[in-house]
Design a protein around this motif. Structure first.
Motif, PDB file in Angstrom:
ATOM      1  N   GLY A   1       0.808  -1.212   0.000  1.00 35.07           N
ATOM      2  CA  GLY A   1       0.000   0.000   0.000  1.00 35.07           C
ATOM      3  C   GLY A   1       0.843   1.265   0.000  1.00 35.07           C
ATOM      4  N   LEU A   2       0.292   2.334  -0.567  1.00 31.92           N
ATOM      5  CA  LEU A   2       1.002   3.603  -0.662  1.00 31.92           C
ATOM      6  C   LEU A   2       1.060   4.308   0.696  1.00 31.92           C
ATOM      7  CD1 LEU A   2      -0.666   4.998  -3.928  1.00 31.92           C
ATOM      8  CD2 LEU A   2       1.373   3.553  -3.735  1.00 31.92           C
ATOM      9  N   ILE A   3       2.162   4.981   0.940  1.00 33.58           N
ATOM     10  CA  ILE A   3       2.299   5.857   2.103  1.00 33.58           C
ATOM     11  C   ILE A   3       2.210   7.296   1.601  1.00 33.58           C
ATOM     12  CG2 ILE A   3       3.796   6.620   3.980  1.00 33.58           C
ATOM     13  CD1 ILE A   3       2.674   3.825   4.371  1.00 33.58           C
ATOM     14  N   MET A   4       1.296   8.064   2.187  1.00 31.85           N
ATOM     15  CA  MET A   4       1.012   9.403   1.679  1.00 31.85           C
ATOM     16  C   MET A   4       0.977  10.440   2.797  1.00 31.85           C
ATOM     17  SD  MET A   4      -1.900   8.581  -1.231  1.00 31.85           S
ATOM     18  CE  MET A   4      -1.952  10.318  -1.696  1.00 31.85           C
ATOM     19  N   ASP A   5       1.123  11.703   2.381  1.00 32.82           N
ATOM     20  CA  ASP A   5       0.963  12.825   3.298  1.00 32.82           C
ATOM     21  C   ASP A   5       0.288  13.953   2.520  1.00 32.82           C
ATOM     22  OD1 ASP A   5       1.044  14.413   5.549  1.00 32.82           O
ATOM     23  OD2 ASP A   5       3.174  14.079   5.941  1.00 32.82           O
ATOM     24  N   MET A   6       0.042  15.069   3.193  1.00 31.56           N
ATOM     25  CA  MET A   6      -0.680  16.183   2.603  1.00 31.56           C
ATOM     26  C   MET A   6       0.291  17.278   2.160  1.00 31.56           C
ATOM     27  SD  MET A   6      -3.927  16.939   2.087  1.00 31.56           S
ATOM     28  CE  MET A   6      -4.800  16.055   3.401  1.00 31.56           C
TER      29      MET A   6
ATOM     30  N   GLY B   1      -4.957   2.247 -13.126  1.00 38.89           N
ATOM     31  CA  GLY B   1      -6.207   1.716 -12.596  1.00 38.89           C
ATOM     32  C   GLY B   1      -6.432   2.182 -11.178  1.00 38.89           C
ATOM     33  N   ILE B   2      -6.400   1.250 -10.223  1.00 37.48           N
ATOM     34  CA  ILE B   2      -6.658   1.539  -8.811  1.00 37.48           C
ATOM     35  C   ILE B   2      -5.413   1.192  -7.988  1.00 37.48           C
ATOM     36  CG2 ILE B   2      -8.083   0.932  -6.798  1.00 37.48           C
ATOM     37  CD1 ILE B   2     -10.267   0.093  -8.861  1.00 37.48           C
ATOM     38  N   GLN B   3      -5.015   2.109  -7.124  1.00 38.95           N
ATOM     39  CA  GLN B   3      -3.890   1.879  -6.208  1.00 38.95           C
ATOM     40  C   GLN B   3      -4.364   2.160  -4.786  1.00 38.95           C
ATOM     41  OE1 GLN B   3      -0.196   1.359  -7.756  1.00 38.95           O
ATOM     42  NE2 GLN B   3      -1.921   0.384  -8.778  1.00 38.95           N
ATOM     43  N   TRP B   4      -4.167   1.169  -3.876  1.00 35.73           N
ATOM     44  CA  TRP B   4      -4.667   1.358  -2.517  1.00 35.73           C
ATOM     45  C   TRP B   4      -3.633   2.048  -1.640  1.00 35.73           C
ATOM     46  CZ3 TRP B   4      -3.260  -1.208   2.204  1.00 35.73           C
ATOM     47  CH2 TRP B   4      -2.308  -2.223   2.061  1.00 35.73           C
ATOM     48  N   VAL B   5      -4.130   2.855  -0.718  1.00 38.72           N
ATOM     49  CA  VAL B   5      -3.294   3.599   0.215  1.00 38.72           C
ATOM     50  C   VAL B   5      -3.260   2.836   1.533  1.00 38.72           C
ATOM     51  CG1 VAL B   5      -3.000   5.788   1.448  1.00 38.72           C
ATOM     52  CG2 VAL B   5      -3.900   5.777  -0.887  1.00 38.72           C
ATOM     53  N   MET B   6      -2.041   2.603   2.042  1.00 36.18           N
ATOM     54  CA  MET B   6      -1.903   1.901   3.310  1.00 36.18           C
ATOM     55  C   MET B   6      -1.856   2.867   4.485  1.00 36.18           C
ATOM     56  SD  MET B   6       0.978  -0.869   4.559  1.00 36.18           S
ATOM     57  CE  MET B   6       2.341   0.288   4.495  1.00 36.18           C
TER      58      MET B   6
END
Length: 278
Positions: free
Chosen positions: A131-136, A251-256
């Protein structure tokens, strides 16, 4: 190794050919727009949606010739270029720019275009295993205006957000609109599952009118997943059960993870399976 071939205004040329003059308006002013597309088994996917967005964007920018750049044009040019590159599965980018002289005010509104191709090994979409690791990203909010829903060549916001992503070793970054609400990411639209209901920022919030965004909305409805386009407070990311992002090439990539928050990926798996069945 022989470089890929491109289509530059109808002429097939090696991708490393030096083409753009110093007066090119796409280079000087970001005066244009582009479509990122996916080809599988020699066929361009969701071509009608891509053509519709491209033509609407050209009309909004007052670039002439939009009626000719329809679904037939996209299919014909994409399939021709794929054949010349001996590619069955590929990512393609069509850039359309205003082919004119002038300073800020162009001398005419004629279009020019370039179609590029990148080989892809697989004939389907894959959900990311990690899963992707994200921030703002908050330094530059996105303005809401008549061009917000189109992929214009004026992409400085996304470049700056990309630098933020790299500096913080993230996989992606969320972008807010001018009013502080959730808008999109650097390269994708956002979907949030909260209390068994799926939400995505409405087009009125300034997000790109993504082709895959619309496909996933339709798939959610078809698979009985409650779906709403809305104005989303970014605080929802701290309450959500699941977050995923979408674009036409992946397509679709899920965020972890977002900060300390961690998410599941059941809905993204369900919708990815439905997407590949298409």
């Amino acid at each position: 190794m022989t470089p890929n071939l491109i289509n530059y205004n109808g002429e097939i040329l090696p991708a490393d050919t030096k083409l753009l003059g110093i007066s090119n308006r796409g280079f000087r002013y970001g005066d244009g727009l582009f479509e990122s597309m996916r080809m599988m088994k020699g066929k361009l996917k969701f071509v009608d949606l891509h053509a519709e967005r491209l033509q609407k964007g050209m009309r909004a920018l007052h670039i002439d010739g939009y009626s000719q750049m329809d679904a037939y044009f996209l299919k014909e040019k994409a399939e021709e270029l794929a054949s010349r590159n001996k590619a069955k599965h590929a990512r393609l980018r069509l850039t359309v720019y205003r082919d004119a002289e002038g300073l800020y005010t162009p001398t005419q509104n004629k279009n020019g275009y370039c179609l590029e191709l990148q080989h892809v090994d697989e004939p389907r979409y894959f959900l990311n295993t990690k899963g992707l690791i994200m921030d703002m990203y908050t330094d530059m909010p996105k303005a809401i205006n008549m061009l917000s829903n189109y992929k214009t060549c004026n992409s400085q916001l996304y470049v700056m957000a990309g630098l933020f992503k790299a500096q913080n070793r993230l996989d992606e970054a969320f972008i807010l609109n001018q009013n502080g609400f959730l808008c999109e990411t650097i390269s994708a639209n956002v979907f949030v599952l909260y209390q068994n209901h799926l939400y995505t920022p409405a087009l009125s919030e300034g997000c790109i009118g993504g082709v895959m965004r619309q496909v996933v909305i339709d798939l959610a409805i078809a698979n009985n997943v409650p779906m709403t386009e809305a104005q989303l407070d970014p605080e929802i990311l701290n309450q959500a059960d699941e977050v995923f992002i979408t674009n036409a090439t992946r397509g679709i990539q899920w965020v972890m993870g977002f900060g300390r928050k961690r998410y599941f990926n059941e809905t993204s798996k369900l919708l990815m399976e439905a997407l590949n069945r298409l």
